[in-house]
Design a protein around this motif. Structure first.
Motif, short mmCIF file in Angstrom:
data_model
loop_
_atom_site.label_atom_id
_atom_site.label_comp_id
_atom_site.label_asym_id
_atom_site.label_seq_id
_atom_site.Cartn_x
_atom_site.Cartn_y
_atom_site.Cartn_z
N GLU A 157 0.86 -1.19 0.00
CA GLU A 157 0.00 0.00 0.00
C GLU A 157 0.89 1.24 0.00
O GLU A 157 1.76 1.40 0.86
N GLY A 158 0.68 2.10 -0.95
CA GLY A 158 1.47 3.31 -1.06
C GLY A 158 1.02 4.40 -0.12
O GLY A 158 0.09 4.23 0.67
N PRO A 159 1.67 5.55 -0.18
CA PRO A 159 1.34 6.68 0.70
C PRO A 159 -0.08 7.18 0.46
O PRO A 159 -0.63 7.06 -0.63
N SER A 160 -0.65 7.76 1.51
CA SER A 160 -1.99 8.33 1.43
C SER A 160 -2.09 9.47 2.42
O SER A 160 -1.81 9.29 3.60
N GLY A 161 -2.45 10.64 1.93
CA GLY A 161 -2.64 11.78 2.82
C GLY A 161 -1.39 12.20 3.55
O GLY A 161 -1.46 12.72 4.66
N GLY A 162 -0.22 11.96 2.97
CA GLY A 162 1.03 12.34 3.61
C GLY A 162 1.60 11.28 4.54
O GLY A 162 2.63 11.50 5.17
N TYR A 163 0.95 10.13 4.62
CA TYR A 163 1.41 9.05 5.50
C TYR A 163 1.44 7.74 4.76
O TYR A 163 0.78 7.56 3.74
N ILE A 164 2.19 6.81 5.33
CA ILE A 164 2.17 5.45 4.79
C ILE A 164 2.12 4.48 5.95
O ILE A 164 2.82 4.64 6.95
N THR A 165 1.26 3.49 5.84
CA THR A 165 1.14 2.48 6.88
C THR A 165 2.30 1.51 6.81
O THR A 165 2.61 0.97 5.75
N LEU A 166 2.94 1.28 7.94
CA LEU A 166 4.08 0.37 7.98
C LEU A 166 3.69 -1.02 8.44
O LEU A 166 4.29 -2.00 8.02
N GLY A 167 2.71 -1.13 9.31
CA GLY A 167 2.29 -2.43 9.81
C GLY A 167 1.01 -2.30 10.62
O GLY A 167 0.61 -1.20 11.00
N SER A 168 0.35 -3.42 10.88
CA SER A 168 -0.85 -3.40 11.72
C SER A 168 -1.04 -4.74 12.40
O SER A 168 -0.50 -5.76 11.98
N SER A 169 -1.81 -4.72 13.49
CA SER A 169 -2.14 -5.95 14.22
C SER A 169 -3.35 -5.66 15.09
O SER A 169 -3.95 -4.59 14.99
N GLY A 170 -3.72 -6.60 15.96
CA GLY A 170 -4.88 -6.44 16.81
C GLY A 170 -4.59 -6.90 18.22
O GLY A 170 -3.43 -7.10 18.61
N PHE A 171 -5.66 -7.06 19.01
CA PHE A 171 -5.53 -7.42 20.41
C PHE A 171 -5.90 -8.89 20.65
O PHE A 171 -6.58 -9.51 19.85
N PRO A 172 -5.46 -9.45 21.80
CA PRO A 172 -5.78 -10.85 22.10
C PRO A 172 -7.28 -11.10 22.16
O PRO A 172 -8.07 -10.18 22.42
N SER A 173 -7.63 -12.34 21.96
CA SER A 173 -9.03 -12.77 22.07
C SER A 173 -9.06 -14.19 22.62
O SER A 173 -8.30 -15.04 22.17
N GLY A 174 -9.92 -14.41 23.60
CA GLY A 174 -10.04 -15.75 24.17
C GLY A 174 -8.77 -16.25 24.84
O GLY A 174 -8.55 -17.46 24.93
N GLY A 175 -7.92 -15.34 25.29
CA GLY A 175 -6.68 -15.72 25.94
C GLY A 175 -5.53 -15.99 24.99
O GLY A 175 -4.41 -16.28 25.44
N ASP A 176 -5.80 -15.89 23.68
CA ASP A 176 -4.75 -16.12 22.68
C ASP A 176 -4.30 -14.79 22.09
O ASP A 176 -5.08 -13.85 21.97
N PRO A 177 -3.03 -14.72 21.67
CA PRO A 177 -2.58 -13.48 21.04
C PRO A 177 -3.29 -13.27 19.71
O PRO A 177 -3.79 -14.22 19.10
N TYR A 178 -3.33 -12.01 19.29
CA TYR A 178 -3.88 -11.74 17.96
C TYR A 178 -3.06 -12.51 16.94
O TYR A 178 -1.84 -12.62 17.05
N ASN A 179 -3.72 -13.04 15.93
CA ASN A 179 -3.08 -14.07 15.10
C ASN A 179 -2.39 -13.58 13.83
O ASN A 179 -1.89 -14.39 13.06
N GLU A 180 -2.34 -12.26 13.62
CA GLU A 180 -1.73 -11.81 12.37
C GLU A 180 -1.12 -10.42 12.52
O GLU A 180 -1.69 -9.53 13.14
N ILE A 181 0.06 -10.27 11.94
CA ILE A 181 0.70 -8.97 11.80
C ILE A 181 0.89 -8.72 10.31
O ILE A 181 1.42 -9.57 9.60
N GLN A 182 0.42 -7.58 9.84
CA GLN A 182 0.59 -7.22 8.44
C GLN A 182 1.70 -6.19 8.32
O GLN A 182 1.72 -5.20 9.04
N MET A 183 2.63 -6.43 7.41
CA MET A 183 3.76 -5.53 7.19
C MET A 183 3.76 -5.05 5.74
O MET A 183 3.58 -5.84 4.81
N ASN A 184 3.95 -3.75 5.58
CA ASN A 184 3.87 -3.14 4.26
C ASN A 184 5.16 -3.41 3.47
O ASN A 184 6.26 -3.11 3.94
N THR A 185 5.02 -3.95 2.28
CA THR A 185 6.18 -4.24 1.43
C THR A 185 6.39 -3.17 0.37
O THR A 185 7.32 -3.27 -0.45
N ASN A 186 5.55 -2.13 0.36
CA ASN A 186 5.72 -1.05 -0.60
C ASN A 186 7.05 -0.34 -0.36
O ASN A 186 7.43 -0.09 0.79
#
Length: 279
Positions: A157-186
């Motif tokens: 994903e390229g820049p948008s509005g002067g910013y670029i997303t580098l990565g994202s993730s979420g919070f634990p659920s049911g006692g387990d860690p969030y199951n995915e980290i997304q990293m930007n390869t742009n």
């Protein structure tokens, strides 16, 4: 997700203001961001706000809603009720959510799917950093071909509005860690030759969300990101101050919303917070 302020790039060079997991999305003001906003109903925005997250620049994405730049809230997250009333209006201390990893001690496996070697090396370095703390969980790479408890995947994903997303993730659920980290390869995210330490610090931050940490400056992301001061107030998902962490600004925390683009690892207060929850 981690966010990079491209406007700052023009001022201070290749390592400008970067928003760790959540902030990248915050700064988006493009038509894409607006479209994502238009896909969010008033009732959903109310749920997001009730959980204690800003709806500014929130957008609909695959799997849920991206808020604060790098935090992905699923439909399940939106409908989860808090399990504690020990919530507080944030200042600048380390904060956690009501969702934590349980079943300790345990091993949490991490896999890397279809990413360049430097991302895999950064995952290994991140694992070493966490494991050196002697917490009641340890990270290890999943067996070849297996998908781990946390899978690190790519998006472009390229820049948008002067910013670029580098990565994202979420919070634990049911006692387990969030199951995915997304990293930007742009290439606009980390360049054509990503720095290992910088990638490691972003992954370290995103894993922090996966195990239940909010941003250190969640009460006022302007502290690390600039812009207008925002305090989101009390929340159902939890903005619980971790005892022993400071009440004043903590410029070196690995969970700050924004980074200066350097390799930021755990500082003394981060270790206090991690030890309080998981040691």
């Amino acid at each position: 997700m981690k966010k990079l302020n491209l406007l700052s790039f023009a001022l201070v060079g290749t390592m400008a203001l970067c928003i760790f997991g959540c902030q990248k999305k915050e700064g988006q003001t493009s038509s894409t961001s607006t479209a994502g906003q238009d896909q969010i109903s008033a009732s959903t925005k109310s749920q997001i706000s009730k959980l204690g997250f800003s709806t500014e620049n929130a957008r609909k994405v695959k799997g849920g809603y991206l808020v604060e730049g790098d935090i992905l809230l699923s439909e399940k997250n939106l409908n989860d009720a808090a399990t504690t009333s020990h919530l507080s209006i944030a200042e600048t201390e380390q904060y956690r959510t009501t969702n934590l990893v349980s079943g300790l001690p345990r091993v949490i496996t991490i896999s890397v799917t279809n990413l360049p070697t430097v991302y895999s090396n950064a995952v290994n370095a991140m694992i070493t950093r966490y494991n050196n703390l002697g917490l009641r969980f340890t990270f290890q790479r999943a067996a070849a071909g297996d998908v781990g408890d946390i899978d690190v995947v790519g998006f472009n994903e390229g820049p948008s509005g002067g910013y670029i997303t580098l990565g994202s993730s979420g919070f634990p659920s049911g006692g387990d860690p969030y199951n995915e980290i997304q990293m930007n390869t742009n290439a606009a995210a980390y360049g054509s030759n990503p720095n290992l330490g910088y990638l490691t610090s972003v992954l370290q931050h995103e894993v922090g969300h996966c195990i239940g940490f909010r941003h250190t400056d969640y009460s006022n992301r302007a502290y690390s990101c600039g812009g207008s001061a925002v305090n989101e107030g009390q929340s159902d998902v939890g903005a619980i101050r971790i005892p022993g962490t400071p009440s004043g600004p903590d410029a070196a925390s690995f969970m700050l919303s924004c980074s200066n683009g350097s390799d930021r690892t755990f500082n003394a207060n981060d270790k206090i917070a991690l030890n309080y929850l998981y040691k």
